[in-house]
Design an enzyme around this catalytic site. Structure first.
Site, PDB file in Angstrom:
ATOM      1  N   ASP A 293       0.811  -1.218   0.000  1.00 34.12           N
ATOM      2  CA  ASP A 293       0.000   0.000   0.000  1.00 34.12           C
ATOM      3  C   ASP A 293       0.847   1.270   0.000  1.00 34.12           C
ATOM      4  OD1 ASP A 293      -2.216  -1.730   0.266  1.00 34.12           O
ATOM      5  OD2 ASP A 293      -1.998  -1.737   2.438  1.00 34.12           O
TER       6      ASP A 293
ATOM      7  N   GLU B  90     -11.295   0.641  -3.930  1.00 34.24           N
ATOM      8  CA  GLU B  90     -10.530   1.023  -2.738  1.00 34.24           C
ATOM      9  C   GLU B  90      -9.343   1.896  -3.131  1.00 34.24           C
ATOM     10  OE1 GLU B  90      -8.913  -2.540  -0.979  1.00 34.24           O
ATOM     11  OE2 GLU B  90      -8.348  -3.350  -2.939  1.00 34.24           O
TER      12      GLU B  90
END
Length: 506
Positions: free
Chosen positions: A14, A174
């Site tokens: 991420d 997302e």
């Protein structure tokens, strides 16, 4: 310049990156490890040096009860008016929050909570306004990329939360980020789930709240159709420019055990992929929309060659940078002076899910590596572990038994635990070692000049596919309290982590 991916290997998922002047900064998710949110610095986007962590105090990072799918999810790093901001989600404690600092090499503030829910939060600054977005439900109960305006001093909402985009049609929308370039607003996100169908999509609009128009050729980046290719799961990106007209996606992906085996052990890593804008202001990415192990990018012509991994020892590592713990540690149980590590066990084992066992971990960053450490064995047990989750880890464990030392291999896979290759050795220090490849973890023990083979275990049983988690294998040193009446200090010396050969992506 031609460079190699990943640019930050190992469990560094991420990624979020920014440029401030001629320096780039990068953060990653950390889940249930303490300290949280690794922080890197670079001058070329290819070679990254860890300068610490963002969340370094228990007041910033409560992790009690967090397992390997809990804790800190996707962070976003931003810079505005001389101040750095990092916004993230602690999914087990307090939800969305941000911290800030005026010195990227110093301490960060205590958390400021944000009233909007969801996960994968991001900030966008324009003038005196701050926009907060996340993946979740808005105030009307609609689901998608949700945004509100906040007071950056307090985290309070100034406008209702509103869904501004529902994506390009894929599942699990997302990881949103908002940017402005040439007068247009670009909304970047992921779909497909952070697995083999992962992909990057984006849309464009004329205002921060949209409306947004999907890029006609979404997904802009995905390796989902690259069968027989080792790099998979590309997604969750941040867009960064070099100040000279060149743009890049910093994103995650993972490496399968090989090009055909659809399992990965080192978690999701950080990759770099070039971006090209066309005359109409839409952009494409990578090699025909894919990320490759070897890539060439304009704007990187003056970059030095990608630096190889540096061998690690106690001399060039520290607790809180390379070495981390599961959840908040009891610091009174650790003593480290760059040559010797001493640890005093508590009642928690590696299977613990609530508090922190006495153990230190660093990320496995290459398929091919060798770990070695010498243990001075007191009454309690100690060992060397390849740790994926509390229910998936391979260990070499030593324990004093009378006037001898017992050495064994312990394999924990789900509900099954085995103890085998047991050896009874003369009392004295024992050197444990672990040799890793993309297929195996192989333990050895050495005492009084004799080496003992403790057996080889298959890597696939430490894979994320089997674990169903979001982390990667950690290489660790641990202690365990046995039936001994006192929790004696256990001493580790001569630690080394070396890389006998470079990984070759296939």
């Amino acid at each position: 310049m031609t460079y190699q991916n990943p640019v930050v290997p190992g469990f560094y998922p991420d990624p979020s990156a920014i440029r401030v002047g001629d320096t780039y900064y990068l953060v990653n998710s950390s889940f249930n490890y303490f300290p949280g949110v690794p922080l890197f610095e670079s001058h070329d986007l290819v070679n990254w040096t860890q300068i610490g962590h963002v969340l370094t105090r228990p007041s910033q990072l409560p992790l009690g009860g967090s397992n390997t799918s809990g804790g800190i999810y996707a962070p976003t790093l931003r810079y505005h008016d001389g101040r750095f901001y990092m916004v993230t989600t602690n999914v087990d404690h307090n939800g969305n929050f941000y911290v800030y600092t005026d010195d990227i090499h110093g301490e960060w503030s205590d958390p400021i909570p944000v009233e909007q829910g969801g996960i994968d939060p991001s900030l966008y600054f324009e003038g005196d306004k701050t926009y907060f977005m996340s993946n979740g439900d808005d105030d009307a109960g609609n689901h998608g990329i949700t945004q509100c305006e906040i007071d950056i001093a307090t985290g309070k909402k100034l406008t209702p939360s509103k869904v501004i985009w529902t994506g390009a049609g894929g599942r699990y929308l997302e990881g949103p980020h908002l940017y402005k370039a040439d007068g247009r607003y670009y909304l970047l996100a992921s779909e497909g789930g952070t697995e083999y169908g992962h992909m990057m999509v984006y849309a464009r609009g004329d205002a921060p709240f949209g409306p947004f128009v999907n890029y006609a050729h979404n997904p802009v980046l995905t390796n989902r159709n690259l069968g027989g290719y080792q790099i998979q799961g590309t997604g969750h990106a941040d867009l960064v420019d070099d100040g000279h007209g060149h743009w890049f996606l910093i994103h995650l992906a993972f490496r399968q055990l090989d090009r055909w085996i659809q399992q990965h052990t080192m978690g999701r890593e950080t990759y770099l992929t070039p971006v090209t804008f066309d005359q109409d202001g839409w952009f494409t990415a990578g090699d025909h929309g894919t990320t490759r192990a070897t890539m060439t990018a304009p704007g990187l012509e003056n970059v030095q060659q990608h630096s190889p991994l540096v061998p690690l020892s106690f001399h060039n590592t520290t607790i809180g940078r390379e070495w981390v713990t599961l959840r908040e540690p009891d610091n009174d149980r650790y003593c480290f002076d760059q040559t010797v590590l001493a640890m005093r066990p508590n009642q928690a084992l590696l299977e613990e899910t609530q508090v922190s066992p006495t153990a230190l971990f660093m990320r496995q960053r290459a398929f091919f590596s060798t770990v070695q450490v010498t243990v001075d064995v007191p009454a309690n047990a100690a060992g060397l572990t390849a740790y994926m989750t509390e229910s998936q880890h391979y260990d070499a464990i030593v324990e004093r038994v009378g006037d001898q030392v017992k050495v064994a291999r312990r394999l924990r896979v789900g509900p099954a635990t085995t103890l085998d290759h047991v050896q009874l050795l003369p009392a004295g220090p024992v050197t444990l070692s672990l040799e890793t490849t993309n297929y195996t973890y192989h333990f050895f023990a050495e005492a009084q000049g004799k080496r003992y083979d403790l057996g080889e275990a298959q890597a696939q049983y430490l894979s994320s596919e089997l674990a169903g988690n979001f982390t990667g294998v950690m290489l660790g040193l641990f202690t365990e309290q046995t039936d001994a009446p006192d929790a004696d200090w256990i001493t580790f010396t001569d630690f080394s982590l070396t890389f006998p050969k470079e990984d070759d992506a296939q």
